[in-house]
Design a protein around this motif. Structure first.
Motif, PDB file in Angstrom:
ATOM      1  N   THR A   1     -19.319   6.338   2.008  1.00  0.00           N
ATOM      2  CA  THR A   1     -20.343   5.698   2.832  1.00  0.00           C
ATOM      3  C   THR A   1     -20.518   4.251   2.351  1.00  0.00           C
ATOM      4  OG1 THR A   1     -21.992   6.692   1.393  1.00  0.00           O
ATOM      5  CG2 THR A   1     -21.602   7.776   3.510  1.00  0.00           C
TER       6      THR A   1
ATOM      7  N   GLU B   1       0.865  -1.192   0.000  1.00  0.00           N
ATOM      8  CA  GLU B   1       0.000   0.000   0.000  1.00  0.00           C
ATOM      9  C   GLU B   1       0.897   1.236   0.000  1.00  0.00           C
ATOM     10  OE1 GLU B   1      -3.362   1.073  -0.135  1.00  0.00           O
ATOM     11  OE2 GLU B   1      -2.226   2.941  -0.083  1.00  0.00           O
TER      12      GLU B   1
ATOM     13  N   ASN C   1     -19.090   0.290  -3.958  1.00  0.00           N
ATOM     14  CA  ASN C   1     -18.593  -0.522  -2.842  1.00  0.00           C
ATOM     15  C   ASN C   1     -18.662  -2.019  -3.092  1.00  0.00           C
ATOM     16  OD1 ASN C   1     -18.156   1.663  -1.134  1.00  0.00           O
ATOM     17  ND2 ASN C   1     -20.262   1.658  -0.385  1.00  0.00           N
TER      18      ASN C   1
HETATM   19  C1  LIG Z   1     -16.690  10.724  -1.405  1.00  0.00           C
HETATM   20  C2  LIG Z   1     -17.008   9.369  -1.933  1.00  0.00           C
HETATM   21  C3  LIG Z   1     -18.158   8.731  -1.512  1.00  0.00           C
HETATM   22  C4  LIG Z   1     -18.484   7.482  -2.014  1.00  0.00           C
HETATM   23  N1  LIG Z   1     -19.618   6.871  -1.554  1.00  0.00           N
HETATM   24  C5  LIG Z   1     -19.965   5.658  -2.058  1.00  0.00           C
HETATM   25  C6  LIG Z   1     -21.161   5.001  -1.619  1.00  0.00           C
HETATM   26  O1  LIG Z   1     -21.889   5.478  -0.759  1.00  0.00           O
HETATM   27  N2  LIG Z   1     -21.484   3.828  -2.196  1.00  0.00           N
HETATM   28  C7  LIG Z   1     -20.694   3.234  -3.134  1.00  0.00           C
HETATM   29  O2  LIG Z   1     -21.044   2.153  -3.605  1.00  0.00           O
HETATM   30  N3  LIG Z   1     -19.530   3.816  -3.547  1.00  0.00           N
HETATM   31  C8  LIG Z   1     -19.150   5.004  -3.025  1.00  0.00           C
HETATM   32  N4  LIG Z   1     -17.988   5.599  -3.443  1.00  0.00           N
HETATM   33  C9  LIG Z   1     -17.103   4.854  -4.367  1.00  0.00           C
HETATM   34  C10 LIG Z   1     -16.306   3.793  -3.600  1.00  0.00           C
HETATM   35  O3  LIG Z   1     -15.776   4.382  -2.442  1.00  0.00           O
HETATM   36  C11 LIG Z   1     -15.159   3.243  -4.445  1.00  0.00           C
HETATM   37  O4  LIG Z   1     -15.681   2.734  -5.653  1.00  0.00           O
HETATM   38  C12 LIG Z   1     -14.431   2.097  -3.724  1.00  0.00           C
HETATM   39  O5  LIG Z   1     -14.045   2.497  -2.440  1.00  0.00           O
HETATM   40  C13 LIG Z   1     -13.210   1.666  -4.502  1.00  0.00           C
HETATM   41  O6  LIG Z   1     -12.538   0.666  -3.780  1.00  0.00           O
HETATM   42  P1  LIG Z   1     -11.168   0.078  -4.338  1.00  0.00           P
HETATM   43  O7  LIG Z   1     -10.672  -0.862  -3.321  1.00  0.00           O
HETATM   44  O8  LIG Z   1     -11.364  -0.422  -5.700  1.00  0.00           O
HETATM   45  O9  LIG Z   1     -10.199   1.333  -4.465  1.00  0.00           O
HETATM   46  P2  LIG Z   1      -9.660   2.336  -3.347  1.00  0.00           P
HETATM   47  O10 LIG Z   1     -10.450   2.291  -2.109  1.00  0.00           O
HETATM   48  O11 LIG Z   1      -9.505   3.651  -4.004  1.00  0.00           O
HETATM   49  O12 LIG Z   1      -8.242   1.726  -2.961  1.00  0.00           O
HETATM   50  C14 LIG Z   1      -7.144   1.765  -3.816  1.00  0.00           C
HETATM   51  C15 LIG Z   1      -5.908   1.639  -2.951  1.00  0.00           C
HETATM   52  O13 LIG Z   1      -4.794   1.355  -3.771  1.00  0.00           O
HETATM   53  C16 LIG Z   1      -3.683   2.090  -3.318  1.00  0.00           C
HETATM   54  N5  LIG Z   1      -2.751   2.230  -4.425  1.00  0.00           N
HETATM   55  C17 LIG Z   1      -2.993   2.818  -5.625  1.00  0.00           C
HETATM   56  N6  LIG Z   1      -1.890   2.759  -6.396  1.00  0.00           N
HETATM   57  C18 LIG Z   1      -0.946   2.116  -5.689  1.00  0.00           C
HETATM   58  C19 LIG Z   1       0.402   1.762  -5.940  1.00  0.00           C
HETATM   59  N7  LIG Z   1       1.021   2.085  -7.075  1.00  0.00           N
HETATM   60  N8  LIG Z   1       1.097   1.104  -4.981  1.00  0.00           N
HETATM   61  C20 LIG Z   1       0.521   0.795  -3.794  1.00  0.00           C
HETATM   62  N9  LIG Z   1      -0.757   1.124  -3.489  1.00  0.00           N
HETATM   63  C21 LIG Z   1      -1.485   1.768  -4.425  1.00  0.00           C
HETATM   64  C22 LIG Z   1      -4.294   3.409  -2.891  1.00  0.00           C
HETATM   65  O14 LIG Z   1      -3.438   4.139  -2.051  1.00  0.00           O
HETATM   66  C23 LIG Z   1      -5.570   2.916  -2.203  1.00  0.00           C
HETATM   67  O15 LIG Z   1      -5.347   2.623  -0.856  1.00  0.00           O
HETATM   68  C24 LIG Z   1     -17.635   6.844  -2.955  1.00  0.00           C
HETATM   69  C25 LIG Z   1     -16.457   7.484  -3.377  1.00  0.00           C
HETATM   70  C26 LIG Z   1     -16.142   8.732  -2.871  1.00  0.00           C
HETATM   71  C27 LIG Z   1     -14.877   9.383  -3.343  1.00  0.00           C
END
Ligand SMILES: Cc1cc2nc3c(=O)[nH]c(=O)nc-3n(C[C@H](O)[C@H](O)[C@H](O)COP(=O)(O)OP(=O)(O)OC[C@H]3O[C@@H](n4cnc5c(N)ncnc54)[C@H](O)[C@@H]3O)c2cc1C
Length: 494
Positions: free
Chosen positions: A69, A56, A472
């Motif tokens: 959320t 990470e 999510n």
């Molecule tokens: C304000 C806000 C509110 C939201 N509310 C909702 C909701 O109510 N309902 C819903 O369904 N969705 C919601 N979403 C969308 C949802 O949060 C995201 O789609 C989801 O969290 C994405 O999860 P993920 O694990 O794919 O990516 P992320 O949670 O973005 O995680 C990616 C991780 O990878 C790490 N990373 C990236 N590149 C590298 C690298 N090169 N080396 C090491 N680590 C790296 C990052 O640091 C991060 O920790 C919301 C988004 C936002 C911004």
């Protein structure tokens, strides 16, 4: 395929993997990223018996759960059955296709829907804290599903999922190495398979080797260059994604031949309020999202002072699509004191406070002329729109957008809120099959490489649109799937 041919294919596959057999690996699996997708993938890989290095780049785990959320949709759940709600996967698929304008990858969409229920039930059975008073419900913030099928944790934070998964990793901790502040820079490919990651940390640059790598690196909402390159129309559009959402996984995967899909799709969502040029906050869902349906009378105009949508339409999606077509994705929400009185039952949260704190986006004026001037809106056009709404209201007429105004403009003062379409997540991503195996441009697997979550691009399951909870739930569902399948592949490699 004949049995003989099948044996040949399997034999040839094993032969191709042979050079890897003698190599040393630092772990079975490397998971890059620690949001919902990374947590689910790491847990699943551990639970399936693998050793895992979890990389990470931030100093803490959690990714976007820091701000999101926790909505999660699933069909045919026990909670629905207990409440007599009839639902089915087919209905869920229909809803997602309606909201996503039929642009999802149908295999991925179906895989998500079919797995979402068991993943949700797994959380619930494991003691996940669900808000049972609220769910299942119809999420008012997005285009409505046909039946109540959205759930939220209590409290409603998406970090509840990651906390839960992290606690579940406890029995496997001896098999897990967590590398914080460690950025994956590129993928290592040996003999045609991805077998590691080149990382940079305060320990310097090193290669971590594993039998399979899962990219759970999230989206690219905070990477202006990528947005400019793939969706130039959104170059200047505000984003509320966190600074780490820079599409590193997209870049790393593309560099080893992965196909990136739907990179031109972006769907900005409501609720962005500029505080000053270039600065913004999220706010006033009360008057922009589906939650606004209770509030009557306000008009939305674009920079030209023209209305562009039925502001009271119960379906969020047409409003969202229309907003995406307005200059600079701006809409000005205009209403008067008469409407504030009329809508007493739906008070706008914290209006006075925001008026004090954010005079840039929230304004009050004695006359409509002053309000328009303060926003730089063409007074004559806004007055024409107001006169038309008043006329339609008096005549009980339905206007050109299908709205029958419940109230016209009657008395000052006048209020205005500037709202801008805002990027919450990105739709383009790394193409995978339903096992989360990354595919190249010819649809062939890239051995050893998996992707899960927003890195896949939300369009793969959601098309072009924003269905509630589909930010999510898919990272959780597909993270689990990626973990399991990566371990199965790793087991073939010595
Ligand atoms: C304000 C806000 C509110 C939201 N509310 C909702 C909701 O109510 N309902 C819903 O369904 N969705 C919601 N979403 C969308 C949802 O949060 C995201 O789609 C989801 O969290 C994405 O999860 P993920 O694990 O794919 O990516 P992320 O949670 O973005 O995680 C990616 C991780 O990878 C790490 N990373 C990236 N590149 C590298 C690298 N090169 N080396 C090491 N680590 C790296 C990052 O640091 C991060 O920790 C919301 C988004 C936002 C911004």
């Amino acid at each position: 395929m004949t049995i003989k041919r099948l044996f040949f294919v399997v034999f040839a596959g094993l032969l191709a993997l042979a050079p890897c057999f003698a190599r040393n690996y630092d772990a079975d699996i490397i998971v890059v990223g620690s949001g919902l997708g990374g947590h689910a993938a790491t847990y699943s890989a551990l639970e399936n018996g693998a050793t895992v290095i979890w990389v990470e780049k931030n100093p803490v785990l959690g990714g976007s759960t820091a701000i999101a959320t926790g909505t999660f949709p699933a069909a045919g759940t026990t909670m629905q059955k207990e409440r007599g709600i009839e639902d089915s996967n087919e209905l869920f698929i229909q809803d997602l296709n309606r909201i996503g304008h039929n642009k999802a990858d149908q295999n991925i969409l179906r895989a998500f829907v079919e797995k979402a229920t068991s993943v949700w039930e797994w959380f619930v059975k494991g003691g996940f804290q669900v808000d049972t008073k609220r769910g299942p419900f119809i999420d008012p913030v997005h285009s409505a599903y046909s039946v109540p099928r959205t759930y939220v944790p209590s409290p409603n934070k998406s970090s509840m999922y990651t906390d839960f998964l992290y606690a579940k990793m406890e029995p496997f901790k001896s098999k897990l190495t967590i590398r914080l502040n460690t950025k994956a820079e590129s993928l290592v490919v040996e003999k045609g398979r991805v077998s590691g990651v080149l990382v940079v940390s305060d320990q310097g640059t090193e290669v971590l080797r594993a039998k399979a790598v899962i990219l759970a690196t999230g989206g690219y909402g905070s990477n202006r260059d990528m947005i400019k390159r793939y969706s130039p129309k959104y170059s200047e559009v505000m984003t509320v994604t966190l600074p780490f959402a820079t599409g590193d996984g997209h870049r790393m995967a593309a560099a080893v031949g992965a196909d990136l899909v739907n990179m031109d799709y972006i769907c900005a969502y409501f609720g962005g309020m500029p505080k000053a040029p270039g600065q913004y906050a999220i706010g006033f869902g009360d008057l922009t999202s589906g939650a606004a349906d209770g509030w009557k009378g306000e008009i939305w105009v674009n920079q030209r002072g023209e209305r562009f949508i039925n502001e009271d339409d119960g379906d969020e999606d047409p409003r969202e699509m229309a907003l995406n077509e307005q200059p600079d994705l701006e809409n000005f929400i205009i209403f008067d004191q008469g409407m504030v009185d009329f809508n007493k039952r739906f008070p706008i949260g914290g209006f006075e406070k925001r008026l004090e704190e954010n005079g840039y986006a929230v304004k009050k004026a004695d006359t409509i002329e002053e309000l328009c001037k303060a926003f730089g809106l063409p007074v004559a056009q806004v007055k024409r729109e107001i006169a038309a709404v008043n006329g339609d209201h008096s005549a009980g007429k339905t206007d050109r957008f299908g709205k029958k105004p419940a109230i016209g403009f009657t008395k000052g003062p006048y209020y205005g809120i500037l709202n801008r379409g805002t990027i919450f997540m990105t739709q383009g991503g790394i193409r995978t099959d339903i096992g989360m195996r990354v595919l190249d441009k010819n649809g062939r697997w890239i051995p050893g490489l998996y992707a899960a979550g927003e890195a896949q691009g939300t369009s793969q399951w959601g098309g072009l649109g924003m269905a509630g909870g589909t930010g999510n739930a898919p990272p959780l569902v597909f993270g689990m799937e990626a973990g399991k399948n990566a371990v199965n592949e790793a087991k073939l490699i010595k």
